[in-house]
Design a protein around this motif. Structure first.
Motif, PDB file in Angstrom:
ATOM      1  N   TYR A  25     -10.011 -35.110 -16.147  1.00  0.00           N
ATOM      2  CA  TYR A  25      -9.494 -36.433 -16.513  1.00  0.00           C
ATOM      3  C   TYR A  25     -10.290 -37.589 -15.914  1.00  0.00           C
ATOM      4  CZ  TYR A  25      -5.550 -33.504 -17.805  1.00  0.00           C
ATOM      5  OH  TYR A  25      -4.775 -32.515 -18.345  1.00  0.00           O
ATOM      6  N   ALA A  26     -11.484 -37.355 -15.435  1.00  0.00           N
ATOM      7  CA  ALA A  26     -12.291 -38.427 -14.841  1.00  0.00           C
ATOM      8  C   ALA A  26     -13.671 -38.480 -15.491  1.00  0.00           C
ATOM      9  CB  ALA A  26     -12.430 -38.222 -13.342  1.00  0.00           C
ATOM     10  N   PHE A  27     -14.091 -39.679 -15.831  1.00  0.00           N
ATOM     11  CA  PHE A  27     -15.428 -39.920 -16.343  1.00  0.00           C
ATOM     12  C   PHE A  27     -16.304 -40.343 -15.166  1.00  0.00           C
ATOM     13  CE2 PHE A  27     -12.579 -40.884 -19.877  1.00  0.00           C
ATOM     14  CZ  PHE A  27     -13.149 -40.154 -20.902  1.00  0.00           C
ATOM     15  N   HIS A  28     -17.490 -39.766 -15.081  1.00  0.00           N
ATOM     16  CA  HIS A  28     -18.409 -40.080 -13.985  1.00  0.00           C
ATOM     17  C   HIS A  28     -19.650 -40.754 -14.568  1.00  0.00           C
ATOM     18  CE1 HIS A  28     -16.176 -37.715 -10.960  1.00  0.00           C
ATOM     19  NE2 HIS A  28     -15.743 -37.092 -12.048  1.00  0.00           N
ATOM     20  N   PHE A  29     -20.062 -41.840 -13.929  1.00  0.00           N
ATOM     21  CA  PHE A  29     -21.204 -42.633 -14.361  1.00  0.00           C
ATOM     22  C   PHE A  29     -22.218 -42.724 -13.226  1.00  0.00           C
ATOM     23  CE2 PHE A  29     -17.702 -43.914 -16.968  1.00  0.00           C
ATOM     24  CZ  PHE A  29     -18.240 -44.258 -18.195  1.00  0.00           C
ATOM     25  N   THR A  30     -23.501 -42.839 -13.589  1.00  0.00           N
ATOM     26  CA  THR A  30     -24.552 -42.992 -12.596  1.00  0.00           C
ATOM     27  C   THR A  30     -25.456 -44.155 -12.969  1.00  0.00           C
ATOM     28  OG1 THR A  30     -25.970 -41.417 -13.757  1.00  0.00           O
ATOM     29  CG2 THR A  30     -24.599 -40.544 -11.983  1.00  0.00           C
ATOM     30  N   GLY A  31     -26.040 -44.757 -11.941  1.00  0.00           N
ATOM     31  CA  GLY A  31     -26.985 -45.845 -12.129  1.00  0.00           C
ATOM     32  C   GLY A  31     -27.914 -45.910 -10.929  1.00  0.00           C
ATOM     33  N   LYS A  32     -28.909 -46.781 -10.984  1.00  0.00           N
ATOM     34  CA  LYS A  32     -29.862 -46.950  -9.887  1.00  0.00           C
ATOM     35  C   LYS A  32     -30.039 -48.421  -9.591  1.00  0.00           C
ATOM     36  CE  LYS A  32     -32.973 -43.994  -8.708  1.00  0.00           C
ATOM     37  NZ  LYS A  32     -32.601 -43.061  -7.650  1.00  0.00           N
ATOM     38  N   LYS A  33     -30.175 -48.708  -8.295  1.00  0.00           N
ATOM     39  CA  LYS A  33     -30.584 -50.047  -7.855  1.00  0.00           C
ATOM     40  C   LYS A  33     -31.705 -49.822  -6.864  1.00  0.00           C
ATOM     41  CE  LYS A  33     -29.360 -54.468  -6.021  1.00  0.00           C
ATOM     42  NZ  LYS A  33     -28.350 -55.370  -5.525  1.00  0.00           N
ATOM     43  N   GLY A  34     -32.930 -50.026  -7.332  1.00  0.00           N
ATOM     44  CA  GLY A  34     -34.084 -49.682  -6.512  1.00  0.00           C
ATOM     45  C   GLY A  34     -34.090 -48.189  -6.270  1.00  0.00           C
ATOM     46  N   GLY A  43     -10.940 -43.209 -14.244  1.00  0.00           N
ATOM     47  CA  GLY A  43      -9.848 -42.343 -14.691  1.00  0.00           C
ATOM     48  C   GLY A  43      -9.296 -41.507 -13.562  1.00  0.00           C
ATOM     49  N   GLY A  44      -9.105 -40.219 -13.850  1.00  0.00           N
ATOM     50  CA  GLY A  44      -8.516 -39.319 -12.882  1.00  0.00           C
ATOM     51  C   GLY A  44      -7.058 -39.018 -13.190  1.00  0.00           C
ATOM     52  N   ASN A  45      -6.510 -39.759 -14.149  1.00  0.00           N
ATOM     53  CA  ASN A  45      -5.108 -39.621 -14.523  1.00  0.00           C
ATOM     54  C   ASN A  45      -5.051 -39.440 -16.040  1.00  0.00           C
ATOM     55  OD1 ASN A  45      -2.475 -40.268 -15.429  1.00  0.00           O
ATOM     56  ND2 ASN A  45      -2.090 -41.491 -13.604  1.00  0.00           N
ATOM     57  N   PRO A  46      -4.392 -38.389 -16.539  1.00  0.00           N
ATOM     58  CA  PRO A  46      -4.370 -38.163 -17.992  1.00  0.00           C
ATOM     59  C   PRO A  46      -3.728 -39.300 -18.783  1.00  0.00           C
ATOM     60  CG  PRO A  46      -2.850 -36.677 -16.877  1.00  0.00           C
ATOM     61  CD  PRO A  46      -3.644 -37.379 -15.814  1.00  0.00           C
ATOM     62  N   ASP A  47      -2.904 -40.115 -18.130  1.00  0.00           N
ATOM     63  CA  ASP A  47      -2.268 -41.232 -18.822  1.00  0.00           C
ATOM     64  C   ASP A  47      -3.193 -42.443 -18.959  1.00  0.00           C
ATOM     65  OD1 ASP A  47       0.106 -39.808 -19.084  1.00  0.00           O
ATOM     66  OD2 ASP A  47       0.830 -40.487 -17.129  1.00  0.00           O
ATOM     67  N   GLU A  48      -4.324 -42.440 -18.237  1.00  0.00           N
ATOM     68  CA  GLU A  48      -5.224 -43.592 -18.234  1.00  0.00           C
ATOM     69  C   GLU A  48      -6.534 -43.374 -18.980  1.00  0.00           C
ATOM     70  OE1 GLU A  48      -5.931 -44.495 -14.159  1.00  0.00           O
ATOM     71  OE2 GLU A  48      -3.856 -45.030 -13.760  1.00  0.00           O
ATOM     72  N   ILE A  49      -6.953 -42.142 -19.154  1.00  0.00           N
ATOM     73  CA  ILE A  49      -8.310 -41.907 -19.647  1.00  0.00           C
ATOM     74  C   ILE A  49      -8.546 -42.352 -21.082  1.00  0.00           C
ATOM     75  CG2 ILE A  49      -8.796 -40.046 -18.038  1.00  0.00           C
ATOM     76  CD1 ILE A  49      -8.342 -38.116 -20.417  1.00  0.00           C
TER      77      ILE A  49
END
Length: 87
Positions: A25-34, A43-49
């Motif tokens: 139930y969680a979406f994971h995102f990645t990014g870079k700064k330098g 998310g993390g909660n089935p009612d919110e995703i």
């Protein structure tokens, strides 16, 4: 070091984040700064995703995600993090 929301947006709000994976139930995102890696969990909660719209390959600024936590790493070392406190 724990960041305030203001510090987080000031330092990392414009970082472009890309969807990485979905788990329990969680979406994971990645990014870079330098050389730093930025990780965000939404998310993390089935009612919110259902609120999170995902478009494969599309990047969006961190400040546009409705995240629960953000971690800043230099390699394996955690430098900073921001976690939304449950009420």
């Amino acid at each position: 070091m724990e960041l305030t929301e203001e510090q987080l947006f000031e330092k990392y709000g414009k970082v472009k984040m890309k969807f990485s994976y979905y788990y329990k139930y969680a979406f994971h995102f990645t990014g870079k700064k330098g050389k730093l890696d930025v990780f965000a969990m939404v998310g993390g909660n089935p009612d919110e995703i259902y609120r999170q719209q995902i478009v494969a390959g599309e990047k969006c600024p961190l400040e546009e995600l409705d995240f629960n936590s953000v971690t800043i790493r230099d390699g394996e070392e955690i430098l900073e993090e921001f976690i939304i406190k449950a009420m």
